[in-house]
Design a protein around this motif. Sequence first.
Motif, PDB file in Angstrom:
ATOM      1  N   LYS A 106      -8.874  13.251   1.627  1.00 38.32           N
ATOM      2  CA  LYS A 106      -8.315  12.191   2.454  1.00 38.32           C
ATOM      3  C   LYS A 106      -6.854  11.992   2.080  1.00 38.32           C
ATOM      4  O   LYS A 106      -6.529  11.785   0.918  1.00 38.32           O
ATOM      5  CB  LYS A 106      -9.089  10.889   2.270  1.00 38.32           C
ATOM      6  CG  LYS A 106      -8.648   9.811   3.239  1.00 38.32           C
ATOM      7  CD  LYS A 106      -9.609   8.637   3.241  1.00 38.32           C
ATOM      8  CE  LYS A 106      -9.271   7.694   4.375  1.00 38.32           C
ATOM      9  NZ  LYS A 106     -10.229   6.610   4.471  1.00 38.32           N
ATOM     10  N   GLN A 127      -3.649   9.726   2.126  1.00 36.95           N
ATOM     11  CA  GLN A 127      -3.426   8.280   2.144  1.00 36.95           C
ATOM     12  C   GLN A 127      -1.983   7.961   1.789  1.00 36.95           C
ATOM     13  O   GLN A 127      -1.279   8.788   1.210  1.00 36.95           O
ATOM     14  CB  GLN A 127      -4.345   7.581   1.130  1.00 36.95           C
ATOM     15  CG  GLN A 127      -5.807   7.834   1.347  1.00 36.95           C
ATOM     16  CD  GLN A 127      -6.662   7.280   0.221  1.00 36.95           C
ATOM     17  OE1 GLN A 127      -6.269   7.274  -0.941  1.00 36.95           O
ATOM     18  NE2 GLN A 127      -7.846   6.806   0.563  1.00 36.95           N
ATOM     19  N   THR A 132      -9.020  14.249   6.225  1.00 37.63           N
ATOM     20  CA  THR A 132      -9.117  13.022   7.002  1.00 37.63           C
ATOM     21  C   THR A 132      -7.966  12.089   6.641  1.00 37.63           C
ATOM     22  O   THR A 132      -7.338  12.235   5.589  1.00 37.63           O
ATOM     23  CB  THR A 132     -10.454  12.297   6.749  1.00 37.63           C
ATOM     24  OG1 THR A 132     -10.497  11.866   5.374  1.00 37.63           O
ATOM     25  CG2 THR A 132     -11.644  13.195   7.043  1.00 37.63           C
ATOM     26  N   ASN A 153      -6.371   7.809   7.857  1.00 43.66           N
ATOM     27  CA  ASN A 153      -6.329   6.652   8.747  1.00 43.66           C
ATOM     28  C   ASN A 153      -4.872   6.427   9.102  1.00 43.66           C
ATOM     29  O   ASN A 153      -4.094   5.960   8.289  1.00 43.66           O
ATOM     30  CB  ASN A 153      -6.916   5.413   8.072  1.00 43.66           C
ATOM     31  CG  ASN A 153      -8.402   5.543   7.815  1.00 43.66           C
ATOM     32  OD1 ASN A 153      -9.083   6.315   8.476  1.00 43.66           O
ATOM     33  ND2 ASN A 153      -8.908   4.806   6.845  1.00 43.66           N
ATOM     34  N   GLN A 195      -1.630   4.824  10.955  1.00 35.51           N
ATOM     35  CA  GLN A 195      -1.124   3.656  11.663  1.00 35.51           C
ATOM     36  C   GLN A 195      -0.857   4.091  13.099  1.00 35.51           C
ATOM     37  O   GLN A 195      -0.447   5.226  13.351  1.00 35.51           O
ATOM     38  CB  GLN A 195       0.153   3.133  11.007  1.00 35.51           C
ATOM     39  CG  GLN A 195      -0.083   2.500   9.659  1.00 35.51           C
ATOM     40  CD  GLN A 195       1.162   1.832   9.095  1.00 35.51           C
ATOM     41  OE1 GLN A 195       2.181   1.709   9.765  1.00 35.51           O
ATOM     42  NE2 GLN A 195       1.073   1.397   7.847  1.00 35.51           N
ATOM     43  N   GLN A 196      -1.109   3.203  14.056  1.00 39.43           N
ATOM     44  CA  GLN A 196      -0.949   3.534  15.479  1.00 39.43           C
ATOM     45  C   GLN A 196       0.399   4.185  15.764  1.00 39.43           C
ATOM     46  O   GLN A 196       0.483   5.109  16.556  1.00 39.43           O
ATOM     47  CB  GLN A 196      -1.095   2.289  16.352  1.00 39.43           C
ATOM     48  CG  GLN A 196      -2.500   1.815  16.589  1.00 39.43           C
ATOM     49  CD  GLN A 196      -3.392   2.754  17.397  1.00 39.43           C
ATOM     50  OE1 GLN A 196      -4.534   2.889  17.067  1.00 39.43           O
ATOM     51  NE2 GLN A 196      -2.916   3.408  18.421  1.00 39.43           N
ATOM     52  N   PRO A 244      -8.005  12.429  16.808  1.00 37.93           N
ATOM     53  CA  PRO A 244      -8.565  11.080  16.632  1.00 37.93           C
ATOM     54  C   PRO A 244     -10.096  11.125  16.599  1.00 37.93           C
ATOM     55  O   PRO A 244     -10.713  11.943  17.288  1.00 37.93           O
ATOM     56  CB  PRO A 244      -8.081  10.318  17.864  1.00 37.93           C
ATOM     57  CG  PRO A 244      -7.010  11.156  18.472  1.00 37.93           C
ATOM     58  CD  PRO A 244      -7.256  12.560  18.051  1.00 37.93           C
ATOM     59  N   PRO A 290      -9.975   2.766  17.454  1.00 38.96           N
ATOM     60  CA  PRO A 290      -8.974   2.174  16.557  1.00 38.96           C
ATOM     61  C   PRO A 290      -9.569   0.976  15.809  1.00 38.96           C
ATOM     62  O   PRO A 290     -10.500   0.327  16.292  1.00 38.96           O
ATOM     63  CB  PRO A 290      -7.864   1.732  17.501  1.00 38.96           C
ATOM     64  CG  PRO A 290      -8.038   2.562  18.725  1.00 38.96           C
ATOM     65  CD  PRO A 290      -9.521   2.781  18.838  1.00 38.96           C
ATOM     66  N   GLU A 349      -6.639  -2.419   9.640  1.00 33.46           N
ATOM     67  CA  GLU A 349      -6.668  -2.293   8.182  1.00 33.46           C
ATOM     68  C   GLU A 349      -5.388  -2.930   7.663  1.00 33.46           C
ATOM     69  O   GLU A 349      -4.310  -2.633   8.183  1.00 33.46           O
ATOM     70  CB  GLU A 349      -6.757  -0.810   7.799  1.00 33.46           C
ATOM     71  CG  GLU A 349      -6.902  -0.549   6.313  1.00 33.46           C
ATOM     72  CD  GLU A 349      -7.126   0.931   6.026  1.00 33.46           C
ATOM     73  OE1 GLU A 349      -8.158   1.255   5.432  1.00 33.46           O
ATOM     74  OE2 GLU A 349      -6.262   1.751   6.395  1.00 33.46           O
ATOM     75  N   HIS A 380      -5.021   0.916  13.063  1.00 39.14           N
ATOM     76  CA  HIS A 380      -5.119   2.289  12.573  1.00 39.14           C
ATOM     77  C   HIS A 380      -6.076   3.101  13.442  1.00 39.14           C
ATOM     78  O   HIS A 380      -6.895   2.544  14.166  1.00 39.14           O
ATOM     79  CB  HIS A 380      -5.666   2.314  11.138  1.00 39.14           C
ATOM     80  CG  HIS A 380      -4.671   1.941  10.093  1.00 39.14           C
ATOM     81  ND1 HIS A 380      -4.226   0.664   9.920  1.00 39.14           N
ATOM     82  CD2 HIS A 380      -4.051   2.694   9.150  1.00 39.14           C
ATOM     83  CE1 HIS A 380      -3.362   0.632   8.898  1.00 39.14           C
ATOM     84  NE2 HIS A 380      -3.242   1.852   8.425  1.00 39.14           N
ATOM     85  N   GLN A 381      -6.002   4.416  13.291  1.00 39.89           N
ATOM     86  CA  GLN A 381      -6.894   5.351  13.959  1.00 39.89           C
ATOM     87  C   GLN A 381      -7.352   6.397  12.949  1.00 39.89           C
ATOM     88  O   GLN A 381      -6.513   7.052  12.317  1.00 39.89           O
ATOM     89  CB  GLN A 381      -6.169   6.052  15.117  1.00 39.89           C
ATOM     90  CG  GLN A 381      -6.957   7.156  15.783  1.00 39.89           C
ATOM     91  CD  GLN A 381      -8.173   6.630  16.515  1.00 39.89           C
ATOM     92  OE1 GLN A 381      -8.064   5.760  17.369  1.00 39.89           O
ATOM     93  NE2 GLN A 381      -9.343   7.130  16.169  1.00 39.89           N
ATOM     94  N   ALA A 382      -8.677   6.557  12.780  1.00 39.54           N
ATOM     95  CA  ALA A 382      -9.190   7.638  11.927  1.00 39.54           C
ATOM     96  C   ALA A 382      -8.888   8.965  12.609  1.00 39.54           C
ATOM     97  O   ALA A 382      -9.001   9.101  13.832  1.00 39.54           O
ATOM     98  CB  ALA A 382     -10.682   7.474  11.707  1.00 39.54           C
TER      99      ALA A 382
END
Length: 142
Positions: free
Chosen positions: A69, A71, A103, A105, A107-108, A121, A125, A128, A133-135
Amino acid sequence: MIVKHELGNTGTIYQAAKMIRLAVFIDEQGIDPKLEFDPLDATLVHYVGYVADKPVTTARLAPSGSTVKVQRVATLPEYRGQHLASELLRTILAAQPAGTEVTLNAQQTAIGLYERLGFKPVGAPFEEVGILHQAMVLTIEA
């Protein structure tokens, strides 16, 4: 740009990452420092991109089996628009073995960045730390 990385939160690369995250997430976006700097910092790999020896972009990587992930991706405001975060992420992705699921998350406002790198995606949405956010997911090809 030169990309460096290290494990944990005691070295100089982490200190550079922390400076960038402070400027972007705390000062600019108003995220609570208690949420931004969590205990995982001590156990994860931190990446920093340097331009002329100045730390300007960062991310951290949380591995879990065949999944990692991404981050805390951030670039100092005065260095945005130069595709430095993309370059940093390409370096991170290139180091992952084929078949790894990556993976994040997003920010839009950053979804386009990740889509250009091949992320797709997943799901709806969500909010957080007060930000939409969008995974997203990407599988490393052979």
